[in-house]
Write a protein that holds these residues in place. Structure first.
Motif, short mmCIF file in Angstrom:
data_model
loop_
_atom_site.label_atom_id
_atom_site.label_comp_id
_atom_site.label_asym_id
_atom_site.label_seq_id
_atom_site.Cartn_x
_atom_site.Cartn_y
_atom_site.Cartn_z
N ALA A 1 0.82 -1.17 0.09
CA ALA A 1 0.16 0.07 -0.06
C ALA A 1 1.00 1.32 0.10
CB ALA A 1 -0.89 0.01 1.21
N THR A 2 0.31 2.39 -0.48
CA THR A 2 1.08 3.60 -0.63
C THR A 2 0.74 4.44 0.60
OG1 THR A 2 -1.00 4.82 -1.70
CG2 THR A 2 0.64 3.60 -3.26
N THR A 3 1.75 5.57 0.97
CA THR A 3 1.44 6.06 1.95
C THR A 3 0.14 7.09 2.23
OG1 THR A 3 3.85 6.71 2.19
CG2 THR A 3 2.33 8.48 3.27
N GLN A 4 -0.43 7.36 0.76
CA GLN A 4 -1.76 7.82 0.61
C GLN A 4 -2.97 6.84 1.10
OE1 GLN A 4 -2.69 9.96 -3.02
NE2 GLN A 4 -4.68 10.50 -2.35
N LEU A 5 -2.88 5.67 0.64
CA LEU A 5 -3.81 4.65 1.04
C LEU A 5 -3.84 4.34 2.43
CD1 LEU A 5 -5.81 2.33 0.13
CD2 LEU A 5 -4.00 1.01 -0.37
N ILE A 6 -2.70 4.09 3.16
CA ILE A 6 -2.53 3.95 4.32
C ILE A 6 -3.24 4.87 5.48
CG2 ILE A 6 -0.78 3.45 6.37
CD1 ILE A 6 0.84 2.01 4.39
N LEU A 7 -2.87 6.28 4.98
CA LEU A 7 -3.25 7.34 5.85
C LEU A 7 -4.75 7.37 5.59
CD1 LEU A 7 -0.74 9.95 5.51
CD2 LEU A 7 -0.81 8.50 7.61
N GLN A 8 -5.30 7.34 4.45
CA GLN A 8 -6.84 7.29 4.17
C GLN A 8 -7.48 6.30 4.91
OE1 GLN A 8 -8.63 9.62 2.53
NE2 GLN A 8 -10.52 8.27 2.98
N LYS A 9 -6.88 5.05 4.97
CA LYS A 9 -7.64 3.83 5.64
C LYS A 9 -7.66 4.15 7.07
CE LYS A 9 -8.20 0.02 4.21
NZ LYS A 9 -9.50 -0.70 3.69
N LEU A 10 -6.54 4.47 7.51
CA LEU A 10 -6.36 5.03 8.95
C LEU A 10 -7.46 6.10 9.32
CD1 LEU A 10 -2.72 4.82 9.68
CD2 LEU A 10 -4.44 3.14 10.47
N HIS A 11 -7.70 6.90 8.60
CA HIS A 11 -8.63 8.23 8.66
C HIS A 11 -10.07 7.82 8.80
CE1 HIS A 11 -10.02 12.19 8.62
NE2 HIS A 11 -10.68 11.92 7.33
#
Length: 200
Positions: A43-53
């Motif tokens: 997963a990309t950084t953007q994907l990880i942060l979006q999922k966590l958010h």
């Protein structure tokens, strides 16, 4: 993995939104969280942060709902969820800002939004002990699924800021999962045998 397949996999992950939004309120106790896939590990950084958010937003909302519809047994846990995930989301948004990443407060996929709305509606119609059990199952499965994904992200982590964020969030997620498992058990009150049985 071809570019097309990879693109479709990433799109599917983005569409998933909350890690536990798809779970039904009547999840059975013997279900196991879905294991992380190779795509989650890449997963990309953007994907990880979006999922966590999205996960944080769901937990905060579910905590508020539990304070309204649950019994005293789950209300303390609900408040903890709200506090911890509000703090976690503050960290997620701060890192996103640092990385110039824009986070969305809703899933990109309309169908996923519909499923989330339906799940919230079902929980809203539950009260008392019925809500407690569904809520505890929901939180247990959701946290275990998110932990599984986070562990996969951590194993393949290339962004040190993301690595540090996952390390910081993991203890609370594990604690939340453990507490949810405890709440899934029977209410302890009334289980002990009488100390002075009446004899004829």
């Amino acid at each position: 993995m071809t570019a097309l397949i990879r693109s479709l996999c990433l799109a599917a992950l983005l569409a998933a939104g909350s890690a536990w939004a798809q779970q039904q309120p009547d999840d059975t106790d013997n279900q196991q969280p879905t294991p992380a896939t190779e795509d989650q590990q890449n997963a990309t950084t953007q994907l990880i942060l979006q999922k966590l958010h999205m996960a944080n937003l769901e937990e905060i909302e579910m905590g508020k709902l539990a304070e309204q519809n649950g019994t005293d047994r789950v209300k303390s846990y609900a408040k903890t969820l709200e506090t911890d995930h509000t703090d976690a989301d503050r960290q997620v948004k701060a890192l996103a800002q640092k990385k110039n990443i824009t986070l969305s407060d809703s899933p990109k996929n309309p169908e996923m939004q519909k499923k989330m709305d339906e799940a919230k509606s079902r929980f809203s119609n539950m009260k008392g002990a019925e809500f407690d059990r569904a809520f505890a199952n929901h939180m247990s499965m959701g946290h275990k699924r998110l932990i599984s994904m986070a562990q996969a992200w951590r194993q393949d982590c290339k962004d040190q800021d993301v690595c540090s964020l996952i390390d910081a969030l993991m203890p609370k997620l594990q604690q939340h999962a453990q507490t949810a498992d405890q709440l899934k058990g029977p209410v302890p009150m009334g289980r002990a045998p009488p100390e002075n049985p009446v004899s004829r």
